[in-house]
Design an enzyme around this catalytic site. Structure first.
Site, PDB file in Angstrom:
ATOM      1  N   GLY A   1       1.183  -1.033   0.217  1.00 46.09           N
ATOM      2  CA  GLY A   1      -0.186   0.451   0.272  1.00 46.09           C
ATOM      3  C   GLY A   1       1.093   1.920   0.392  1.00 46.09           C
TER       4      GLY A   1
ATOM      5  CG  ASN B   1       2.357   3.135  -5.979  1.00 47.01           C
ATOM      6  OD1 ASN B   1       2.967   4.025  -6.860  1.00 47.01           O
ATOM      7  ND2 ASN B   1       3.170   1.870  -6.400  1.00 47.01           N
TER       8      ASN B   1
ATOM      9  CG  MET C   1      -0.720  -7.474  -7.333  1.00 43.05           C
ATOM     10  SD  MET C   1      -0.246  -6.906  -8.784  1.00 43.05           S
ATOM     11  CE  MET C   1       1.146  -6.266  -7.998  1.00 43.05           C
TER      12      MET C   1
ATOM     13  CB  ILE D   1      -7.059 -10.651 -15.259  1.00 45.83           C
ATOM     14  CG1 ILE D   1      -5.284 -10.524 -15.005  1.00 45.83           C
ATOM     15  CG2 ILE D   1      -7.496 -10.221 -16.063  1.00 45.83           C
ATOM     16  CD1 ILE D   1      -4.837 -11.767 -15.543  1.00 45.83           C
TER      17      ILE D   1
ATOM     18  CG  ASN E   1      -2.147  -1.282 -13.291  1.00 42.56           C
ATOM     19  OD1 ASN E   1      -2.560  -1.014 -11.697  1.00 42.56           O
ATOM     20  ND2 ASN E   1      -1.859  -1.912 -13.480  1.00 42.56           N
TER      21      ASN E   1
ATOM     22  CG  HIS F   1       2.655  -3.854 -15.057  1.00 43.61           C
ATOM     23  ND1 HIS F   1       2.097  -3.995 -14.004  1.00 43.61           N
ATOM     24  CD2 HIS F   1       3.306  -3.741 -15.328  1.00 43.61           C
ATOM     25  CE1 HIS F   1       3.037  -5.728 -14.277  1.00 43.61           C
ATOM     26  NE2 HIS F   1       4.471  -5.128 -15.474  1.00 43.61           N
TER      27      HIS F   1
HETATM   28  C1  GAR Z   1       3.846  -0.675  -6.928  1.00 40.79           C
HETATM   29  O1  GAR Z   1       5.246  -1.200  -7.776  1.00 40.79           O
HETATM   30  C2  GAR Z   1       2.965  -1.400  -8.461  1.00 40.79           C
HETATM   31  O2  GAR Z   1       3.831  -0.826 -10.064  1.00 40.79           O
HETATM   32  C3  GAR Z   1       3.174  -2.847  -9.011  1.00 40.79           C
HETATM   33  O3  GAR Z   1       2.815  -3.514  -7.373  1.00 40.79           O
HETATM   34  C4  GAR Z   1       3.432  -2.116  -6.902  1.00 40.79           C
HETATM   35  C5  GAR Z   1       2.323  -2.113  -5.187  1.00 40.79           C
HETATM   36  O4  GAR Z   1       3.205  -1.699  -4.654  1.00 40.79           O
HETATM   37  N1  GAR Z   1       1.308  -3.008 -10.041  1.00 40.79           N
HETATM   38  C6  GAR Z   1       1.298  -4.153 -10.321  1.00 40.79           C
HETATM   39  O5  GAR Z   1       2.658  -4.695 -10.417  1.00 40.79           O
HETATM   40  C7  GAR Z   1       0.051  -4.839 -11.215  1.00 40.79           C
HETATM   41  N2  GAR Z   1       0.260  -5.630 -12.288  1.00 40.79           N
HETATM   42  P1  GAR Z   1       2.858  -0.920  -3.766  1.00 40.79           P
HETATM   43  O6  GAR Z   1       1.929  -1.513  -2.848  1.00 40.79           O
HETATM   44  O7  GAR Z   1       3.428  -0.450  -2.052  1.00 40.79           O
HETATM   45  O8  GAR Z   1       2.331   0.207  -3.516  1.00 40.79           O
END
Ligand code: GAR
Length: 192
Positions: free
Chosen positions: A14, A16, A90, A92, A107, A109
């Site tokens: 979490g 982001n 995560m 689809i 999203n 990525h």
């Molecule tokens: C982030 O780096 C995001 O880009 C990635 O998951 C991480 C979440 O980190 N998203 C994906 O891989 C989507 N396919 P967080 O939980 O610390 O925000």
């Protein structure tokens, strides 16, 4: 004027989500109206600490993707979101969910899409000896990390980089980049 309403789907660490809360929530007419998680996660804790309503919708083994997405859709509709923001969610989505919120789901990525969809992007960049890496913000369709690209940020991969250092660098970029793009989408929508 009404707030620009974000629904955030987040089910991991979490970080982001936290940057969106810190940089956007209840500022400049933007409101995180609910956080939804499919896991008992840090994301829920972060939401609770920020006094934001949180919903927990775990996926049962017996449920199909469509069944889960129908429930998720029904949970979200009453919040009438302007934007659904995936932040480490995560899953689809099936067409039933995408169609309900067409053009309103984004999203982030950690790769320069269309390269490296899916997991372990940083290690895959190291293994391929790529010179460039980055992160992508995109609209979401019903395919894995698919949909129209909104914006990308690139970084150089340095000789001493590992999957861990790349993850750190990319995440710290995402923490500024994602709120910045969400703010731009909000401005664009409110000026229309
Ligand atoms: C982030 O780096 C995001 O880009 C990635 O998951 C991480 C979440 O980190 N998203 C994906 O891989 C989507 N396919 P967080 O939980 O610390 O925000």
């Amino acid at each position: 004027m009404n707030n620009y309403k974000l629904v955030i789907l987040s089910s991991g660490y979490g970080s982001n989500l936290q940057s969106i809360i810190d940089k956007l929530h209840l500022q400049d007419g933007i409101e995180v109206c609910v956080i939804v998680s499919d896991k008992a996660s840090q994301s829920i804790t972060r939401g609770l600490l920020a006094n934001i309503p949180c919903l927990f919708l775990p996926k049962r083994k017996s449920q199909s993707r469509e069944e889960y997405d129908k429930l998720l859709k029904a949970l979200i509709i009453p919040f009438a979101p302007d934007l659904i923001v995936l932040a480490g969610f995560m899953r689809i989505f099936s067409p039933v969910f995408i169609r309900a919120f067409e053009g309103k789901i984004i999203n982030i990525h950690p790769s320069l899409l269309p390269k490296y969809k899916g997991l372990n992007t940083h290690q895959r960049v190291i293994d391929a000896k790529d010179k460039m890496h980055g992160t992508t913000i995109h609209y979401v369709d019903e395919t894995l990390d698919g949909g129209e690209i909104i914006a990308q940020k690139r970084i150089d991969v340095l000789p001493f980089d590992t999957a861990e250092t790349l993850e750190q660098t990319i995440k710290s970029i995402e923490h500024t980049f994602y709120p910045e793009i969400i703010r731009k989408l909000c401005l664009k929508a409110t000026l229309l």
